[in-house]
Each structure stands twice: as structure tokens, then as C-alpha cells.
Scaffold this active site. Sequence first.
Site, PDB file in Angstrom:
ATOM      1  N   ARG A 139       9.503  33.408 -17.583  1.00  0.00           N
ATOM      2  CA  ARG A 139       9.480  34.602 -16.732  1.00  0.00           C
ATOM      3  C   ARG A 139      10.822  35.338 -16.780  1.00  0.00           C
ATOM      4  O   ARG A 139      11.882  34.718 -16.669  1.00  0.00           O
ATOM      5  CB  ARG A 139       9.167  34.188 -15.298  1.00  0.00           C
ATOM      6  CG  ARG A 139       9.293  35.267 -14.248  1.00  0.00           C
ATOM      7  CD  ARG A 139       8.120  36.183 -14.228  1.00  0.00           C
ATOM      8  NE  ARG A 139       8.104  36.996 -13.017  1.00  0.00           N
ATOM      9  CZ  ARG A 139       7.340  38.072 -12.867  1.00  0.00           C
ATOM     10  NH1 ARG A 139       6.532  38.451 -13.845  1.00  0.00           N
ATOM     11  NH2 ARG A 139       7.357  38.757 -11.740  1.00  0.00           N
ATOM     12  N   GLU A 173       0.820  -1.212   0.000  1.00  0.00           N
ATOM     13  CA  GLU A 173       0.000   0.000   0.000  1.00  0.00           C
ATOM     14  C   GLU A 173       0.854   1.262   0.000  1.00  0.00           C
ATOM     15  O   GLU A 173       0.438   2.311  -0.492  1.00  0.00           O
ATOM     16  CB  GLU A 173      -0.949   0.003   1.208  1.00  0.00           C
ATOM     17  CG  GLU A 173      -1.699  -1.291   1.467  1.00  0.00           C
ATOM     18  CD  GLU A 173      -2.224  -1.968   0.210  1.00  0.00           C
ATOM     19  OE1 GLU A 173      -2.619  -1.270  -0.744  1.00  0.00           O
ATOM     20  OE2 GLU A 173      -2.221  -3.210   0.161  1.00  0.00           O
ATOM     21  N   GLN A 221      21.934  31.141 -11.759  1.00  0.00           N
ATOM     22  CA  GLN A 221      22.528  29.882 -11.326  1.00  0.00           C
ATOM     23  C   GLN A 221      21.879  29.348 -10.050  1.00  0.00           C
ATOM     24  O   GLN A 221      21.752  28.125  -9.874  1.00  0.00           O
ATOM     25  CB  GLN A 221      24.033  30.058 -11.105  1.00  0.00           C
ATOM     26  CG  GLN A 221      24.750  28.727 -10.870  1.00  0.00           C
ATOM     27  CD  GLN A 221      26.241  28.914 -10.666  1.00  0.00           C
ATOM     28  OE1 GLN A 221      26.663  29.599  -9.735  1.00  0.00           O
ATOM     29  NE2 GLN A 221      27.031  28.301 -11.534  1.00  0.00           N
TER      30      GLN A 221
END
Length: 390
Positions: free
Chosen positions: A263, A237, A274
Site C-alpha cells: 500500500r 487446557e 517509522q
Amino acid sequence: MDFHLPDEIEAFRESVESFASRTLADGALARAHDSGFPWEVARAMAKQGLLGLTIPEDKGGQGASLLAAITAIRAVAKYCPRSADVIQAGNFGPIRTFAEYATAEQRDRYLPSLLAGESAIALGMTEPDAGSAVTDLATTATPRGDGYVINGSKVFGTHSSDAALFLVYVRFGPGVGGIGSVLVEKDTPGFTVGTPSEFMNGEHWCQLYFEDCYIPAGQVLLGEGGFKRQISGFNVERLGNAARSLAVGRYAFDTAVDHVKAREQFGRPLAEFQGLQWMFAERAVQLESAELLLHRAALEADQALPSAYSTAVAKYAANQAGFGAADVAVQAMGGIGFSHESLVEYCFRRTRGWMIAGGSTEILKNRIAETVFDRRFSQRPSVATPSKGA
């Protein structure tokens, strides 16, 4: 060693992605902010054959693989993160435990509506005083007549506000060997579903109250001594939780990558800074690594029960990678990433919750350490040995 998906799984992924892009992409934001279970999605997925993938055909399911199920989660989340929960609910958690251990009569009664997307099953495991220490559970099943009387309470159950059926861990007797499970329908006398509360991710959960709640013996899923059988399957699960963590984190990551490329600030694209490049590079490595660990655990599980170590490593890596990716996405996108107008903040909240649910990251590290050191580490206080002169 081939690290690509098998051809049949790759074809399956393409098919599910096509379905998700046509059916689920529109309305993805609205679904994310709707606390109710997306029944229309569940019914559409049922018609597509995406519910019951992990359940063998002779038990009423599709008879596919765990790898197929986690692939479906990823394919759906690419277009609608919220809808990936429906894949989870129809393939992992209580529905899989139920199908594995139910009698033919129990499966015939409940499984058809579950796999048709018409009803849901919820798990009653956690209690107010028994969370990670699940064997401390105090909800009792006491014999009476031809059945049992249930008394106690449960908390934090996923889908507990929408489920029609509950798989409830109970204590038939003392110790770990006394723990088993029962099936309780929502309208059973003596069973009350409390007022909904809300998780940080927007989902509702309800406290469950059992006050002299009588169930016939035919509603027992696993009787006394059944806990170890149930919990052995719990490793499987965890793969559904891990798959969603990765898939939803990846959605946020990819959305943020597109934003950072387009953007501009200070006269150049954000991608040229960077500091942001390193943030995304680190998260890319985490996502790719966790995906490989998840695939390893799923392939092991398809051949036999997976080891606790493999599933713990996979879930821990996926939880860290998914949340880390969503965290970076929010930061890189700034105000819009932090806004309800973007699914990125939803992904952040969702991935944070999976670091708690299904085995917290701290418990997972305990399990991993036990394999590393080849010994068990009890989390309970040691009992002092009386001195010889006492």
C-alpha cells in the site's frame, strides 16, 4: 539449547500446513462469519488424524504430544483461523478432561463420535453468579435412587449450541471438596438448552437449565472430591487458548505486513513510515516471546503436569501478543482492516475474547504474582477476628 521445533514436529507442521492450504484456505472468510460449528471441517480433520492428538492411544486417541497439538493449531490458522477452533475442540478443553477421567464404558460410548468429527462436547462450568470464582458454583447433584438429580444453570459455554454431550461441574456437597462433574446428554429429560446468544466474535452460546434432571450413577465423571483433579488439568487446557491467540494474531499480523508493504500513500509505501515500523517491531517481539513461553509450557506438560506458573505466563503473554498483533493489523490496514471483507477484524474480535475465556488476564496475573511472592493471595474479603473484649 535448541529453539527449533524437533524434526518430527517440524515434519508434522509441514504436513498439516499442506492439508490446510489444500482443504481450508478456500472458504476461510465464509467460515469466520458462520456462527455454526464447521462440521465438514471436523470430519476432514478426523480423517487426517488431527482430533485426539492429546489423548493417549490406550484411551482411544492418537497418543501425540501437546506440542504437536499446538503446532497443528498454528498450521491450520495460517490458512483458516476459524478452523483452528476445531483443533482446539478435538484436543483441549472438555474432550481431554473427559478422556482422562472417563471410565472405559463412558469412553466407548462417547469418544468415537467425538473423534470422528460427528459430535461435540461442551463444558458447563461458569454460572450466573460463579465466573472466575468457580468454587462458588451452586448447581447441585442430589442422590436419588440409583443416580442423581441435577438442579441449576450454566452460562457462556463454548459450543453449547451445537454439542450433544455436556461435561457439567456440579456440587455433590459443601465446600471445594464437594465439587465434581457429570456427563449430561442433550436430550436428557429436565435438561434444557436455552435460546442462543451471540458473543462479540460471532459464536453462539446457550444458557443451560437443569430442573430435576435425573442422570444414572454411570454418568458421573468425577464424584465428590473430584474438583482438584479436574482443575489441575485445567492448566493444560489454557495452552490451547494460548495457541489460538498466537496463531490468529499472527494471521492478522502477516496479512497486515503484506498490506503495508504494498500500500502506498503520500507517494511511498506505508512500510517506509517509522511510526508503522515501530508498531510492527513491538508486536513481532511480543509474538516471538510468547511463542517461546508457550513451547516451554507445552514441553513441561508433555513430561508431567505443567506448573500453574508456566501456563499462566504462557497464556498471559499469548493473549497480550495475539490481541496486540490483531489490534495493530486493524489500525495499519485502516478501513479494509475494520471491514467484514477482511479476516483481520475477525482476528481482532477472536483474540479479544481469549483474554477473558479460560482464565482472564487479571486472574492470570494473580497466579503469576503468587509465584513471584511465594504465597497465596485470597481474593475473598478477610473475616474480621473478634476482639478479646467482644
